[in-house]
Design an enzyme around this catalytic site. Structure first.
Site, PDB file in Angstrom:
ATOM      1  N   HIS A 201       0.895  -1.133  -0.120  1.00 28.97           N
ATOM      2  CA  HIS A 201       0.184  -0.277  -0.114  1.00 28.97           C
ATOM      3  C   HIS A 201       0.727   1.440  -0.273  1.00 28.97           C
ATOM      4  O   HIS A 201       2.499   1.319   0.489  1.00 28.97           O
ATOM      5  CB  HIS A 201      -1.263   0.077   1.221  1.00 28.97           C
ATOM      6  CG  HIS A 201      -0.221   0.256   2.233  1.00 28.97           C
ATOM      7  ND1 HIS A 201       0.270  -0.927   3.083  1.00 28.97           N
ATOM      8  CD2 HIS A 201       0.040   1.206   3.141  1.00 28.97           C
ATOM      9  CE1 HIS A 201       1.154  -0.157   4.635  1.00 28.97           C
ATOM     10  NE2 HIS A 201       0.808   0.831   4.197  1.00 28.97           N
ATOM     11  N   PHE A 202       0.255   1.838  -0.702  1.00 24.12           N
ATOM     12  CA  PHE A 202       0.948   3.247  -0.654  1.00 24.12           C
ATOM     13  C   PHE A 202       0.184   4.163   0.420  1.00 24.12           C
ATOM     14  O   PHE A 202      -1.376   4.394   0.973  1.00 24.12           O
ATOM     15  CB  PHE A 202       1.403   4.199  -2.029  1.00 24.12           C
ATOM     16  CG  PHE A 202       2.144   3.295  -3.008  1.00 24.12           C
ATOM     17  CD1 PHE A 202       3.431   4.222  -3.078  1.00 24.12           C
ATOM     18  CD2 PHE A 202       1.620   2.603  -3.130  1.00 24.12           C
ATOM     19  CE1 PHE A 202       4.481   3.062  -3.442  1.00 24.12           C
ATOM     20  CE2 PHE A 202       2.200   1.320  -3.962  1.00 24.12           C
ATOM     21  CZ  PHE A 202       3.661   1.876  -4.585  1.00 24.12           C
TER      22      PHE A 202
END
Length: 399
Positions: A201-202
């Site tokens: 994830h970012f």
């Protein structure tokens, strides 16, 4: 009397379902049991962000203002966040564990996928089974540190570990490009550099002031002509507490993504923790190799810094530090922030070793020309683009 080092771990809650047990869901989630049969909003970005806008193109401000922030506000109204982040004072894969397939669909704002054409478009409802790949989604962070704090989760059903790959990193750059605002940044934390969930994830959010690292001076690293085919320019930060590399330009967004991805893959494969800041609508990327957790384990971080419970991840390194104790907030200064972040940085010798390995991994060759110093486009306040702020009068960003 012998002094003992203690490290306090404070859990970070990204989803309202994070603290629940495993097993079947019995609700709309992002797992295989629910997502394939679901219809979620879909934002399809155009293949080449540099191409001129078409007649049927969505307005430039649509993605950030009309979609992402509007949907984020809708989740605020629905009571999905654990607290009101705008009221905070501010100074600048183990399947048994929580992963993002357990997130409820009410926390999802929209899917984010490549459209393939020359124009971006938005669909209110789109089947999640479209295409031959798992969907990528944008979801709220229920413990936001700023306005519009969201998570970009690439190919959520593939359950990718927290490791950068070419396709996912290019997706993150496209999100920054679609936002088209210097105040919307994406960040990435590797394992060992304070990633809290081992599911790729970012993070991203909107903050209408430049980060201190964006204003820091840099020194351009001259490259041999054979290394300039991608058009990517590389600099290193100067007069900043954390040593880092800055990658920018590139003939295409993919050229820039490929160079930075290769740098990150080398860091991952060699167990060097790192953080990444995607800035300037995806045109400028900061990479910070770091060693704070290693120093913690070796007992080399002073107890008073550990007592702040600040884990220096990408936002903290960039200069946006969330303080958890009132006394730390009241006594915060540039000197105290510098002291904390200096503990994150590699030594000059180690940084140069890592830089040389990154250059080899990315196919870049440093030339014998003298390095050039340059100022950030945000170095002076007169050059900072103006934008409206959501923050109340009582909020303060330490820069």
């Amino acid at each position: 009397m012998e002094m003992k080092l203690t490290i306090k771990r404070v859990p970070t809650v990204l989803s309202n379902y994070q603290e629940e047990g495993g097993g079947g869901c019995g609700r709309n989630c992002l797992g295989d049991c629910c997502l394939p049969a679901s219809k979620l909003p879909l934002y399809a970005f155009k293949a080449d962000p540099k191409k001129p806008a078409q007649d049927d193109e969505l307005p430039t401000e649509f993605f950030l203002n009309s979609l992402l922030l509007a949907q984020w506000e809708d989740r605020v109204a629905r009571g999905l966040f654990r607290y009101d982040v705008t009221a905070c004072e501010t100074k600048p894969f183990d399947s048994a564990k929580f992963n993002f397939t357990k997130v409820g669909q009410e926390e999802v704002l929209f899917r984010f996928e490549k459209g393939g054409g020359d124009s971006s478009y938005f669909l209110e409802n789109a089947p999640s089974t479209e295409g031959d790949h798992a969907p990528s989604v944008v979801a709220i962070n229920v413990s936001p540190i700023e306005y519009g704090h969201v998570l970009l989760i690439p190919r959520v059903l593939d359950r990718l570990p927290q490791q950068i790959d070419p396709e996912s990193f290019l997706l993150a750059l496209h999100m920054a490009a679609e936002a088209a605002s210097p105040y919307f940044r994406l960040g990435y934390n590797s394992l060992g550099a304070f990633a809290t969930i081992n599911h790729l994830h970012f993070q991203a959010y909107y903050l209408s002031v430049p980060f201190p690292v964006e204003k820091a001076p840099t020194k351009k690293i001259p490259l041999a002509k054979c290394a300039l085919n991608s058009g990517v320019k590389v600099s290193k930060l100067t007069n900043f507490p954390v040593r880092g590399l800055v990658f920018e330009r590139g003939n295409t967004l993919k050229d820039l993504a490929d160079v930075v991805t290769n740098a990150c893959i080398w860091l991952q494969e060699n167990n060097v923790p790192f953080n990444v800041l995607i800035s300037d609508s995806g045109r400028r990327i900061f990479v910070f190799p770091q060693c704070y957790a290693e120093k913690q384990a070796l007992g080399e971080v002073s107890q008073d810094l550990l007592d702040t419970q600040v884990n220096p991840a990408v936002w903290e390194i960039s200069g946006h530090i969330v303080l958890k104790r009132r006394t730390d907030f009241e006594e915060a200064s540039e000197a105290s922030a510098w002291r904390l972040l200096a503990e994150v940085s590699l030594s000059e010798e180690r940084f140069e070793e890592v830089k040389a390995c990154i250059f080899e991994a990315t196919g870049l060759t440093e030339s014998d020309e003298e390095e050039e110093s340059s100022e950030s486009p945000y170095a002076s306040s007169s050059s900072v683009p103006r934008a409206s702020s959501h923050m109340s009068e009582g909020c303060l960003v330490l820069q």
